[in-house]
Design an enzyme around this catalytic site. Sequence first.
Site, PDB file in Angstrom:
ATOM      1  N   GLU A 442      11.449 -28.590 -21.474  1.00 52.95           N
ATOM      2  CA  GLU A 442      10.700 -29.816 -21.831  1.00 52.95           C
ATOM      3  C   GLU A 442       9.846 -29.555 -23.080  1.00 52.95           C
ATOM      4  OE1 GLU A 442      10.502 -33.377 -21.836  1.00 52.95           O
ATOM      5  OE2 GLU A 442      11.538 -32.746 -20.023  1.00 52.95           O
TER       6      GLU A 442
HETATM    7  C1  LIG Z   1      16.633 -23.458 -16.518  1.00 52.20           C
HETATM    8  C2  LIG Z   1      16.672 -24.386 -17.694  1.00 52.20           C
HETATM    9  C3  LIG Z   1      16.763 -25.749 -17.479  1.00 52.20           C
HETATM   10  C4  LIG Z   1      16.854 -26.621 -18.555  1.00 52.20           C
HETATM   11  N1  LIG Z   1      17.041 -27.964 -18.336  1.00 52.20           N
HETATM   12  C5  LIG Z   1      17.377 -28.767 -19.385  1.00 52.20           C
HETATM   13  C6  LIG Z   1      17.822 -30.118 -19.174  1.00 52.20           C
HETATM   14  O1  LIG Z   1      17.855 -30.615 -18.049  1.00 52.20           O
HETATM   15  N2  LIG Z   1      18.210 -30.837 -20.262  1.00 52.20           N
HETATM   16  C7  LIG Z   1      18.193 -30.328 -21.526  1.00 52.20           C
HETATM   17  O2  LIG Z   1      18.581 -31.014 -22.439  1.00 52.20           O
HETATM   18  N3  LIG Z   1      17.750 -29.063 -21.765  1.00 52.20           N
HETATM   19  C8  LIG Z   1      17.351 -28.275 -20.724  1.00 52.20           C
HETATM   20  N4  LIG Z   1      16.943 -26.986 -20.954  1.00 52.20           N
HETATM   21  C9  LIG Z   1      16.847 -26.498 -22.312  1.00 52.20           C
HETATM   22  C10 LIG Z   1      15.414 -26.276 -22.766  1.00 52.20           C
HETATM   23  O3  LIG Z   1      14.744 -27.498 -22.921  1.00 52.20           O
HETATM   24  C11 LIG Z   1      15.478 -25.431 -24.060  1.00 52.20           C
HETATM   25  O4  LIG Z   1      15.862 -24.125 -23.666  1.00 52.20           O
HETATM   26  C12 LIG Z   1      14.168 -25.416 -24.808  1.00 52.20           C
HETATM   27  O5  LIG Z   1      13.898 -26.678 -25.327  1.00 52.20           O
HETATM   28  C13 LIG Z   1      14.165 -24.393 -25.942  1.00 52.20           C
HETATM   29  O6  LIG Z   1      15.334 -24.467 -26.716  1.00 52.20           O
HETATM   30  P1  LIG Z   1      16.159 -23.150 -27.010  1.00 52.20           P
HETATM   31  O7  LIG Z   1      16.391 -22.467 -25.721  1.00 52.20           O
HETATM   32  O8  LIG Z   1      17.340 -23.501 -27.824  1.00 52.20           O
HETATM   33  O9  LIG Z   1      15.182 -22.229 -27.857  1.00 52.20           O
HETATM   34  P2  LIG Z   1      14.986 -22.289 -29.439  1.00 52.20           P
HETATM   35  O10 LIG Z   1      14.800 -23.681 -29.880  1.00 52.20           O
HETATM   36  O11 LIG Z   1      16.053 -21.488 -30.092  1.00 52.20           O
HETATM   37  O12 LIG Z   1      13.605 -21.520 -29.600  1.00 52.20           O
HETATM   38  C14 LIG Z   1      13.494 -20.096 -29.522  1.00 52.20           C
HETATM   39  C15 LIG Z   1      12.046 -19.712 -29.771  1.00 52.20           C
HETATM   40  O13 LIG Z   1      11.653 -20.118 -31.086  1.00 52.20           O
HETATM   41  C16 LIG Z   1      10.520 -20.947 -31.038  1.00 52.20           C
HETATM   42  N5  LIG Z   1      10.617 -21.982 -32.058  1.00 52.20           N
HETATM   43  C17 LIG Z   1      11.671 -22.758 -32.355  1.00 52.20           C
HETATM   44  N6  LIG Z   1      11.366 -23.604 -33.354  1.00 52.20           N
HETATM   45  C18 LIG Z   1      10.100 -23.352 -33.701  1.00 52.20           C
HETATM   46  C19 LIG Z   1       9.187 -23.899 -34.644  1.00 52.20           C
HETATM   47  N7  LIG Z   1       9.544 -24.901 -35.433  1.00 52.20           N
HETATM   48  N8  LIG Z   1       7.965 -23.399 -34.708  1.00 52.20           N
HETATM   49  C20 LIG Z   1       7.571 -22.409 -33.883  1.00 52.20           C
HETATM   50  N9  LIG Z   1       8.372 -21.857 -32.962  1.00 52.20           N
HETATM   51  C21 LIG Z   1       9.620 -22.321 -32.874  1.00 52.20           C
HETATM   52  C22 LIG Z   1      10.500 -21.531 -29.635  1.00 52.20           C
HETATM   53  O14 LIG Z   1       9.206 -21.909 -29.216  1.00 52.20           O
HETATM   54  C23 LIG Z   1      11.067 -20.384 -28.819  1.00 52.20           C
HETATM   55  O15 LIG Z   1      10.057 -19.493 -28.472  1.00 52.20           O
HETATM   56  C24 LIG Z   1      16.798 -26.108 -19.880  1.00 52.20           C
HETATM   57  C25 LIG Z   1      16.666 -24.730 -20.092  1.00 52.20           C
HETATM   58  C26 LIG Z   1      16.624 -23.879 -19.026  1.00 52.20           C
HETATM   59  C27 LIG Z   1      16.554 -22.399 -19.298  1.00 52.20           C
END
Ligand SMILES: Cc1cc2nc3c(=O)[nH]c(=O)nc-3n(C[C@H](O)[C@H](O)[C@H](O)COP(=O)(O)OP(=O)(O)OC[C@H]3O[C@@H](n4cnc5c(N)ncnc54)[C@H](O)[C@@H]3O)c2cc1C
Length: 597
Positions: A442
């Site tokens: 989220e």
């Molecule tokens: C168990 C689980 C359930 C989930 N459920 C859903 C769901 O129901 N629907 C759905 O759509 N998604 C879902 N997600 C996805 C979740 O919302 C994403 O994992 C999350 O938004 C982060 O995206 P990412 O994993 O690609 O990390 P990334 O976006 O790759 O980020 C990696 C790191 O970089 C940091 N970062 C990235 N951009 C920036 C920036 N501009 N400035 C500073 N820091 C930054 C982030 O804070 C993080 O620490 C789920 C994930 C999990 C693990």
Amino acid sequence: MPSYTPPLRDMKFVLHELLDVTTQLRQIPQHADIDADTIDSVLEEAGKFCAEVIFPLNQVGDREGCKYVGDGVVTTPTGFKEAYKQYVDGGWPSLGCDPDYGGQGLPHILSSAVMEMMNSANQSWSMYPGLSHGAYNALQAFGTPEQKKLYLPKLVSGEWTGTMCLTEAHCGTDLGMLKSRAEPQPDGSYAITGTKIFISAGEHDLADNILHLVLARLPDAPQGTKGISLFIVPKFLPTADGKVGARNGVKCGSIEHKMGIHGNATCVINLDGAKGWMVGAPNKGLNAMFVMMNTARLGVGMQSLGLAEVAYQNSLAYAKDRIQSRSLTGPKNPQKPADPIIVHPDVRRMLLTQKAYVEAARAFSYWAGLAIDREHKHPDPQMRKDMADLVALLTPVIKGFITDNGYECCTLAMQVLGGHGYIAESGLEQYVRDARINMIYEGTNGIQALDLIGRKVLADAGAKLMKFGKAIQDVMKRYADDPAMKEFIEPVQALLGEVQKVTMEIGQKAMKNPDEVGAAADPFLRLIGHLVFSFGWVYQAGVAIKKVEAKDPDPFYQAKLTTARFYFAKLYPETATLLKKIRAGSAPLMALDAALF
Ligand SMILES: Cc1cc2nc3c(=O)[nH]c(=O)nc-3n(C[C@H](O)[C@H](O)[C@H](O)COP(=O)(O)OP(=O)(O)OC[C@H]3O[C@@H](n4cnc5c(N)ncnc54)[C@H](O)[C@@H]3O)c2cc1C
């Protein structure tokens, strides 16, 4: 084996004594007839369901997990399906929903309180109905009248569940990069193709149908976030009379093996020309998603509040029972070979930190629930606007601060049990694992912090923050002549002054170097979190002091006051460190060349 007792005493304190929720809600025409008995009986019944039906499935769900049995089929752990049927039969999914679609129309604040107990009892299970609620909100806000008529009653009754399909392998935070495509079809529908990952509750055996809300791009869509549209893609295409029809081209490809929330299926969802219908305007899909983010992010805050509460309850019971060593001030339990560990200052530090964070988070999040009711339904437009501003400002704080503290509370609870906390049977290590995801999904907490300082504070030159500051000042004035409140008011006033100063400093530095915003974001969110919590403790202490002065025999009020004092003495001082961290700026973070890490 852990146990769970719904914390009804403190919940009722917040609702009735702190927020005077009945009087406040009665100003909203839809809730003109609400009374305290209705609120309390809903809480008590929901508490029973949580403690007796879904709590006993929490460890089962963790041990068994969900299973991908092939060909897109996922089964949930033993007992989940039966509990879901009981939930639906009891009418619980419809609690806060619109009566036009079969809902009970109860206020959002009450749904939030129920959600807290559901999450204490079983976060994994509660995510299935929780996600449906997200889909309900999006459709209610943006669906066409036909879409609402067809889908909302099914979500309200709980016969069908919902999902939110945003994330793809190459994009989580930066949804502007998403690739799923939506091709318009002659019949007005769209053929949607792409792969979504990490979709919570994306497939399961609890309900007859699953409504996926999917973000995808139209063929001529602009690049980036301005080219994303929202679609509803049902697992089974509904017939004209709302029954389950043909299987759609959307299927679960696999489920993830993960750290916690094992009872909730985290799915890869493959869309292969799946039939879908647009929700809202073309290329405005993210706007539609953002509208429901406030409630969804409040929901994640409630997940961590729920876990912190149940973890606290179990560590407290253990600390009263477990005997180890003698109290430093002499035996407290001379008839036994050692004293209960609750006599030791360090164990008290861990227990009181949990208690102070949990009770402050409850007050804050229920206040936010009431603010959302007012934002959406209050007859006075100025009140709606003020509440919308405060909810927008504080939503990242609810999500970020409560989930960070919730995780800390769960690890402290585990620590209170020593080695036994690390052993699966205690149940405490599960809470630590489950609580960790709340800081990630989220919108990660890092992104919440950027949202707060960038979009919510600096973007309007601090206008919303000043509005919040004014609300704080007004309350402080109310207590100005009460010497008993001085010890609580002074630190809040001091912190408010520092927040105003440091916000200006960040704004000025950011004009020269935008990295200053990113560098300040995380400590700034915690600083505002403490401003909110210390303000909340003034409120709680104010009620408690009056009761103590009036010699109310209920020891609850003395405990409240003592907890407020603990908060200001032991947790609030973190604000001095946070201010230093903010003022240290971006240089210490950015100086090291990436190659030298
Ligand atoms: C168990 C689980 C359930 C989930 N459920 C859903 C769901 O129901 N629907 C759905 O759509 N998604 C879902 N997600 C996805 C979740 O919302 C994403 O994992 C999350 O938004 C982060 O995206 P990412 O994993 O690609 O990390 P990334 O976006 O790759 O980020 C990696 C790191 O970089 C940091 N970062 C990235 N951009 C920036 C920036 N501009 N400035 C500073 N820091 C930054 C982030 O804070 C993080 O620490 C789920 C994930 C999990 C693990």
